[in-house]
Design a protein around this motif. Structure first.
Motif, mmCIF file in Angstrom:
data_model
loop_
_atom_site.group_PDB
_atom_site.id
_atom_site.type_symbol
_atom_site.label_atom_id
_atom_site.label_comp_id
_atom_site.label_asym_id
_atom_site.label_seq_id
_atom_site.Cartn_x
_atom_site.Cartn_y
_atom_site.Cartn_z
ATOM 1 N N PHE A 119 0.825 -1.217 0.000
ATOM 2 C CA PHE A 119 0.000 0.000 0.000
ATOM 3 C C PHE A 119 0.860 1.268 0.000
ATOM 4 O O PHE A 119 0.449 2.307 -0.518
ATOM 5 C CB PHE A 119 -1.006 -0.022 1.168
ATOM 6 N N GLY A 136 -8.506 2.095 -3.801
ATOM 7 C CA GLY A 136 -7.369 1.213 -3.561
ATOM 8 C C GLY A 136 -7.395 0.661 -2.155
ATOM 9 O O GLY A 136 -8.114 -0.307 -1.855
ATOM 10 N N ILE A 137 -6.653 1.276 -1.265
ATOM 11 C CA ILE A 137 -6.584 0.779 0.115
ATOM 12 C C ILE A 137 -7.980 0.811 0.758
ATOM 13 O O ILE A 137 -8.798 1.689 0.447
ATOM 14 C CB ILE A 137 -5.564 1.589 0.946
ATOM 15 N N GLY A 138 -8.235 -0.138 1.634
ATOM 16 C CA GLY A 138 -9.539 -0.213 2.290
ATOM 17 C C GLY A 138 -9.651 0.784 3.419
ATOM 18 O O GLY A 138 -9.816 0.387 4.580
ATOM 19 N N SER A 182 -4.112 -4.935 12.317
ATOM 20 C CA SER A 182 -2.842 -5.069 11.590
ATOM 21 C C SER A 182 -1.675 -5.083 12.571
ATOM 22 O O SER A 182 -0.732 -5.871 12.421
ATOM 23 C CB SER A 182 -2.672 -3.989 10.526
ATOM 24 N N TYR A 240 -3.668 -10.853 2.434
ATOM 25 C CA TYR A 240 -3.248 -9.557 2.988
ATOM 26 C C TYR A 240 -1.720 -9.614 3.153
ATOM 27 O O TYR A 240 -1.206 -10.519 3.831
ATOM 28 C CB TYR A 240 -3.965 -9.389 4.327
ATOM 29 N N ASN A 297 -9.825 -10.817 2.581
ATOM 30 C CA ASN A 297 -9.158 -9.722 1.908
ATOM 31 C C ASN A 297 -8.012 -10.349 1.134
ATOM 32 O O ASN A 297 -7.155 -10.980 1.761
ATOM 33 C CB ASN A 297 -8.599 -8.734 2.945
ATOM 34 N N TYR A 310 -13.461 -8.378 8.770
ATOM 35 C CA TYR A 310 -14.581 -7.985 7.895
ATOM 36 C C TYR A 310 -15.879 -8.702 8.241
ATOM 37 O O TYR A 310 -16.815 -8.717 7.443
ATOM 38 C CB TYR A 310 -14.181 -8.239 6.427
ATOM 39 N N LYS A 355 -12.947 -1.356 10.016
ATOM 40 C CA LYS A 355 -13.877 -1.434 8.898
ATOM 41 C C LYS A 355 -15.311 -1.503 9.410
ATOM 42 O O LYS A 355 -16.233 -0.972 8.795
ATOM 43 C CB LYS A 355 -13.569 -2.652 8.019
ATOM 44 N N TYR A 364 -14.809 -5.919 -0.454
ATOM 45 C CA TYR A 364 -13.894 -5.894 -1.593
ATOM 46 C C TYR A 364 -14.496 -6.628 -2.784
ATOM 47 O O TYR A 364 -15.201 -7.628 -2.608
ATOM 48 C CB TYR A 364 -12.550 -6.555 -1.229
ATOM 49 N N ARG A 389 -8.281 -5.619 -7.344
ATOM 50 C CA ARG A 389 -9.234 -5.437 -6.241
ATOM 51 C C ARG A 389 -9.739 -4.001 -6.199
ATOM 52 O O ARG A 389 -8.954 -3.061 -6.256
ATOM 53 C CB ARG A 389 -8.548 -5.761 -4.906
HETATM 54 C C1 MLT Z 1 -6.484 -3.162 2.728
HETATM 55 O O1 MLT Z 1 -6.737 -2.291 1.907
HETATM 56 O O2 MLT Z 1 -6.186 -4.314 2.395
HETATM 57 C C2 MLT Z 1 -6.561 -2.835 4.161
HETATM 58 O O3 MLT Z 1 -7.195 -1.618 4.341
HETATM 59 C C3 MLT Z 1 -5.238 -2.715 4.736
HETATM 60 C C4 MLT Z 1 -5.298 -2.736 6.228
HETATM 61 O O4 MLT Z 1 -6.319 -3.022 6.829
HETATM 62 O O5 MLT Z 1 -4.244 -2.473 6.808
#
Ligand code: MLT
Length: 394
Positions: A17, A40-42, A108, A131, A176, A207, A238, A331, A372
């Motif tokens: 990321f 992109g990033i979650g 994380s 991930y 993910n 999630y 999330k 996602y 993704r």
């Molecule tokens: C992702 O986009 O895969 C997640 O947001 C990354 C994360 O949770 O650190």
């Protein structure tokens, strides 16, 4: 001269990321004023819900008065939040004692830290696409990593095989990046496999709140036998928009032991040594998530992201592009059109439509050719990206 941890030399140059954000910043610098649709990033785009904000304000006020001020918090979490989390599990039929719940500063962080429980000679199984932090954290620790590919043929939900006999087994469900969710019977096979082999499953449930199909398990502890082989790591990032606020929780059952050592006891020892707990204010905000009103409000936010998912899926349907995910997970995992490679498609979308997604290859070699989209973006970005995708690829 001191020898640094030479395992760092085995990592890719930069984290996925970070790498993407560098590319996007470079593009933005070269094209000032151009709007980029960020899928992109979650990272969430909605603010924290009112119930959480109210609790954060009240907790800040508590810190201004001698009688309600809090200094160091208990290292493993504030009792009020541990109870709220245990009650959340109880409502799903899972009995936990409060001391089986550990409050963390996010999944994380915890997914890396928890590796302290295991000997460096232990092996780690990563089901890919995955991930990327699972792999990187184990490279840093110098562990043997076993990669198990998943694909369309098994719905990105592989079953245990001989090669998968590792000490640590990562399972992320809802997944993910693919959005796949393990149904009970398939997850049970992994639980039985871990118990038979003395492995420990690190179950990433970040999630779980996105599951809408009632038959699918939210927690590995819904399955018989999981309390002797699994640790569950969860996050409010999330579920409740805490990506920038940082809060999570981990469940380590008292019955989880290996070689006469209690993993929950070891984790208490670890946390009391290495942390001073999560801040009082943040934990108060977290507790508000578990109140009936907090649950109602976060579900509204989740419904908003699910609407984003529908917008992207409608565009992909119109284009006839294969995808999965988006229903029980935030996602959408799609096949790159025209046989493009995943980084090739990333560059193509950024250049031609100013859309950012995440290349599948960043989640492991078997993610090559896939891509993704996150559904956590703003409605404006999501609608614009969907429209541009159709215009570009029709
Ligand atoms: C992702 O986009 O895969 C997640 O947001 C990354 C994360 O949770 O650190």
């Amino acid at each position: 001269m001191i020898t640094p941890n030479m395992n760092y030399a085995n990592l890719k140059d930069s984290y996925l990321f970070y790498n993407i954000s560098q590319k996007v910043s470079a593009y933005q610098k070269a094209h000032p004023g151009v709007h980029i649709c960020r899928l992109g990033i979650g990272d969430v785009s909605l603010p924290l819900c009112d119930e959480v904000i109210k609790a954060l304000h009240e907790a800040a006020d508590d810190q201004s008065k001698k009688e309600s001020f809090h200094g160091y918090m208990p290292e493993c979490g504030a009792p009020f939040l541990k109870t709220a989390v245990a009650d959340y599990y109880r409502a799903r039929g899972i009995d936990l004692t409060d001391d089986e719940v550990f409050i963390s500063s996010g999944a994380s962080d915890e997914l890396g830290d928890i590796l302290d429980l295991f000997d460096r000679s232990s092996s780690a199984l990563v089901i890919e696409p995955a991930y990327p932090a699972y792999v990187d954290a184990n490279i840093i620790a110098g562990r043997e990593i076993i990669h198990l590919d998943s694909g369309e043929e098994n719905g990105f939900l592989p079953e245990p095989v001989e090669k998968a006999k590792a000490d640590i087994i990562y399972i992320c469900s809802p997944n993910n990046p693919t959005g796949a969710v393990f149904p009970r019977e398939k997850l049970q096979k992994w639980v039985d496999f871990a118990n038979e082999n003395g492995s420990v499953i690190l179950f990433d449930a970040a999630y779980e709140a996105f599951i809408e199909d009632n038959a699918l398990p939210h927690s590995i502890f819904e399955l018989p036998g999981a309390k002797t082989c699994a640790i569950e790591i969860c996050s409010l990032s999330k579920t409740a928009g805490f990506t920038g606020t940082r809060l999570g929780y981990t469940v380590i059952p008292k019955t989880l032991e290996r070689k006469g050592m209690s993993l929950s006891g070891m984790w208490v020892r670890n946390r009391t040594t290495k942390t001073n707990g999560v801040s009082y204010i943040i934990q108060k905000g977290g507790a508000a998530v578990f109140t009936p009103e907090g649950q109602r409000q976060i579900k509204e936010n989740i419904a908003f992201y699910k609407e984003n998912a529908k917008i992207i899926m409608a565009a992909l349907d119109e284009l006839g592009i294969w995808y999965t995910g988006g229903k029980n997970a935030p996602y959408i995992w799609l096949k790159c059109p025209n046989n493009m490679g995943s980084w090739e498609f990333f560059d193509f979308l950024l250049e031609k439509a100013q859309i950012v997604g995440t290349p599948g290859e960043g989640f492991g070699a078997c993610g090559e050719g896939y891509f993704r989209f996150s559904t956590f973006g703003s409605r404006e970005d999501t609608e614009k990206a969907a429209q541009l995708l159709v215009e570009l690829l029709k």
